[in-house]
Design a protein around this motif. Sequence first.
Motif, PDB file in Angstrom:
ATOM      1  N   TRP A  86      89.719  37.029  15.114  1.00 40.03           N
ATOM      2  CA  TRP A  86      90.247  38.019  16.059  1.00 40.03           C
ATOM      3  C   TRP A  86      89.145  38.650  16.887  1.00 40.03           C
ATOM      4  CZ3 TRP A  86      94.653  36.408  16.798  1.00 40.03           C
ATOM      5  CH2 TRP A  86      95.345  35.791  15.753  1.00 40.03           C
ATOM      6  N   HIS A  87      87.921  38.696  16.364  1.00 34.64           N
ATOM      7  CA  HIS A  87      86.791  39.066  17.225  1.00 34.64           C
ATOM      8  C   HIS A  87      86.608  38.031  18.329  1.00 34.64           C
ATOM      9  CE1 HIS A  87      85.498  41.594  13.710  1.00 34.64           C
ATOM     10  NE2 HIS A  87      85.181  42.412  14.708  1.00 34.64           N
ATOM     11  N   LEU A  88      86.746  36.741  17.984  1.00 40.40           N
ATOM     12  CA  LEU A  88      86.558  35.682  18.972  1.00 40.40           C
ATOM     13  C   LEU A  88      87.684  35.681  20.011  1.00 40.40           C
ATOM     14  CD1 LEU A  88      85.273  32.708  16.791  1.00 40.40           C
ATOM     15  CD2 LEU A  88      83.990  34.583  17.815  1.00 40.40           C
ATOM     16  N   VAL A  89      88.918  35.930  19.580  1.00 37.42           N
ATOM     17  CA  VAL A  89      90.022  36.042  20.532  1.00 37.42           C
ATOM     18  C   VAL A  89      89.745  37.171  21.520  1.00 37.42           C
ATOM     19  CG1 VAL A  89      92.457  36.721  20.743  1.00 37.42           C
ATOM     20  CG2 VAL A  89      91.779  34.991  19.064  1.00 37.42           C
ATOM     21  N   ALA A  90      89.257  38.298  21.015  1.00 41.18           N
ATOM     22  CA  ALA A  90      88.917  39.410  21.903  1.00 41.18           C
ATOM     23  C   ALA A  90      87.776  39.042  22.838  1.00 41.18           C
ATOM     24  CB  ALA A  90      88.552  40.644  21.076  1.00 41.18           C
ATOM     25  N   ASP A  91      86.813  38.248  22.341  1.00 34.20           N
ATOM     26  CA  ASP A  91      85.691  37.827  23.185  1.00 34.20           C
ATOM     27  C   ASP A  91      86.169  36.979  24.358  1.00 34.20           C
ATOM     28  OD1 ASP A  91      83.986  39.107  21.436  1.00 34.20           O
ATOM     29  OD2 ASP A  91      83.266  37.262  20.478  1.00 34.20           O
ATOM     30  N   ILE A  92      87.143  36.102  24.113  1.00 33.49           N
ATOM     31  CA  ILE A  92      87.663  35.264  25.192  1.00 33.49           C
ATOM     32  C   ILE A  92      88.256  36.140  26.293  1.00 33.49           C
ATOM     33  CG2 ILE A  92      89.312  33.444  25.782  1.00 33.49           C
ATOM     34  CD1 ILE A  92      89.068  32.505  22.826  1.00 33.49           C
ATOM     35  N   GLU A  93      88.979  37.163  25.905  1.00 36.15           N
ATOM     36  CA  GLU A  93      89.524  38.089  26.890  1.00 36.15           C
ATOM     37  C   GLU A  93      88.426  38.855  27.613  1.00 36.15           C
ATOM     38  OE1 GLU A  93      93.042  39.424  28.092  1.00 36.15           O
ATOM     39  OE2 GLU A  93      92.458  37.321  28.078  1.00 36.15           O
ATOM     40  N   THR A  94      87.388  39.267  26.885  1.00 34.85           N
ATOM     41  CA  THR A  94      86.273  39.974  27.517  1.00 34.85           C
ATOM     42  C   THR A  94      85.611  39.095  28.574  1.00 34.85           C
ATOM     43  OG1 THR A  94      85.840  41.319  25.549  1.00 34.85           O
ATOM     44  CG2 THR A  94      84.016  41.028  27.097  1.00 34.85           C
ATOM     45  N   ILE A  95      85.417  37.821  28.251  1.00 34.04           N
ATOM     46  CA  ILE A  95      84.810  36.886  29.205  1.00 34.04           C
ATOM     47  C   ILE A  95      85.717  36.714  30.423  1.00 34.04           C
ATOM     48  CG2 ILE A  95      84.147  34.468  29.547  1.00 34.04           C
ATOM     49  CD1 ILE A  95      83.321  34.495  26.530  1.00 34.04           C
ATOM     50  N   ARG A  96      87.001  36.537  30.185  1.00 33.62           N
ATOM     51  CA  ARG A  96      87.941  36.368  31.301  1.00 33.62           C
ATOM     52  C   ARG A  96      87.870  37.559  32.246  1.00 33.62           C
ATOM     53  NH1 ARG A  96      92.399  38.287  32.911  1.00 33.62           N
ATOM     54  NH2 ARG A  96      92.700  39.572  31.036  1.00 33.62           N
ATOM     55  N   GLU A  97      87.905  38.766  31.686  1.00 34.56           N
ATOM     56  CA  GLU A  97      87.864  39.970  32.513  1.00 34.56           C
ATOM     57  C   GLU A  97      86.521  40.101  33.220  1.00 34.56           C
ATOM     58  OE1 GLU A  97      88.787  42.986  29.689  1.00 34.56           O
ATOM     59  OE2 GLU A  97      90.935  42.506  29.637  1.00 34.56           O
ATOM     60  N   HIS A  98      85.423  39.798  32.514  1.00 31.33           N
ATOM     61  CA  HIS A  98      84.086  39.893  33.104  1.00 31.33           C
ATOM     62  C   HIS A  98      83.956  38.971  34.314  1.00 31.33           C
ATOM     63  CE1 HIS A  98      79.682  40.574  32.989  1.00 31.33           C
ATOM     64  NE2 HIS A  98      79.608  39.303  33.371  1.00 31.33           N
ATOM     65  N   LEU A  99      84.577  37.808  34.258  1.00 31.33           N
ATOM     66  CA  LEU A  99      84.466  36.826  35.332  1.00 31.33           C
ATOM     67  C   LEU A  99      85.538  37.002  36.403  1.00 31.33           C
ATOM     68  CD1 LEU A  99      83.647  33.596  33.267  1.00 31.33           C
ATOM     69  CD2 LEU A  99      82.053  35.191  34.370  1.00 31.33           C
ATOM     70  N   GLY A 100      86.425  37.962  36.219  1.00 32.54           N
ATOM     71  CA  GLY A 100      87.456  38.227  37.211  1.00 32.54           C
ATOM     72  C   GLY A 100      88.495  37.134  37.325  1.00 32.54           C
ATOM     73  N   ILE A 101      88.796  36.489  36.201  1.00 33.28           N
ATOM     74  CA  ILE A 101      89.784  35.404  36.180  1.00 33.28           C
ATOM     75  C   ILE A 101      91.119  35.976  35.709  1.00 33.28           C
ATOM     76  CG2 ILE A 101      90.438  33.254  35.020  1.00 33.28           C
ATOM     77  CD1 ILE A 101      87.401  32.614  34.878  1.00 33.28           C
ATOM     78  N   GLU A 102      92.184  35.689  36.450  1.00 33.74           N
ATOM     79  CA  GLU A 102      93.501  36.213  36.081  1.00 33.74           C
ATOM     80  C   GLU A 102      94.165  35.368  34.999  1.00 33.74           C
ATOM     81  OE1 GLU A 102      97.831  37.396  38.086  1.00 33.74           O
ATOM     82  OE2 GLU A 102      96.156  36.725  39.349  1.00 33.74           O
ATOM     83  N   ARG A 103      94.178  34.040  35.198  1.00 34.54           N
ATOM     84  CA  ARG A 103      94.805  33.120  34.242  1.00 34.54           C
ATOM     85  C   ARG A 103      93.992  31.848  34.213  1.00 34.54           C
ATOM     86  NH1 ARG A 103     100.367  31.747  36.208  1.00 34.54           N
ATOM     87  NH2 ARG A 103     100.993  31.412  34.041  1.00 34.54           N
ATOM     88  N   TRP A 104      94.045  31.131  33.077  1.00 40.23           N
ATOM     89  CA  TRP A 104      93.240  29.925  32.978  1.00 40.23           C
ATOM     90  C   TRP A 104      93.815  28.925  31.997  1.00 40.23           C
ATOM     91  CZ3 TRP A 104      87.931  32.185  30.896  1.00 40.23           C
ATOM     92  CH2 TRP A 104      88.156  32.946  29.751  1.00 40.23           C
TER      93      TRP A 104
END
Length: 317
Positions: A86-104
Amino acid sequence: MRELYPEIEPYRTHRIAVDEIHDLYVEECGNPDGLPVVFLHGGPGAGLSAYHRRFFDPERYRIVLFDQRGAGKSTPHAELRNNTTWHLVADIETIREHLGIERWVVFGGSWGSTLALAYAQQHPERTIGLVLRGIFLARPPELRWFNELDGGAAWIFPERWATYESHIPMEERDNMIEAYWRRLDSDDEAVRLAAAQAWGYWEGGSTTLLHDPAEPGNFEDPQVALSVARAEAHYFRHGMFLEPDQLLRDVERIRRIPATIVHGRYDIICPVKSAHDLASAWPEADFHIVLAGHSAADPAIVDVLVSATDALADRYC
């Protein structure tokens, strides 16, 4: 048959602090304006390889890859504090938000398939496609299959298992994961490294369709062997931080997401029953069983994976 795309280099790299301990290495490759995809590596603890960039058309994809906590170029190396699914799942979201990606698109193999399913089931609104290889659902029988004498894999690769088992005294062999964990968590670096190399011999030599008992199988870099063995033992002894059958139970959350599942018929690390069970619960997914083992580099697996990423690019680009 489809082959991997040519070698490419990142056009941008990042270091992202995700908590007070962990700092993640992230890279972007391909087309900055392309269809975003995140690649989830196996292990846990294995880190990225250059060939991971090559499953995607670099003209049409914005390819995001990262080393998970404690792996590869992420720091601290082999660190297991604050390191769960669940830390890793949260990390994926952090990366998505950091890169300004809406969906992938989410792409993962082996442990990466587990993490991809967990992420997509938590964030279906952010996931526009799934490409999954070497399915591992983290159920107790799957953990026993590869890690205990009565599991099954040891009966298929008995020579390799005998070497792996010989590292542990007879009186501790009733629970190999815990026995290895005690050594992998030792204060003595030599003890840790020796256990990691024995662990790598068993796992690393069991991935290919054509098995050679004499193949060393160790991860080439001792530090990579250590991060893989420590992370895997840590996750295995905690049931991958998932409830039994959780990933099958929650398929309904992702049922409408376009998905491809590919699995080697002779995958000894992750038996094909796991993929069959997932596909049975998710008949909408495009399911392929191919003549291959566990390795993502097997030509039959490469063919399906590249075809799947091309199809998603055709759909969304």
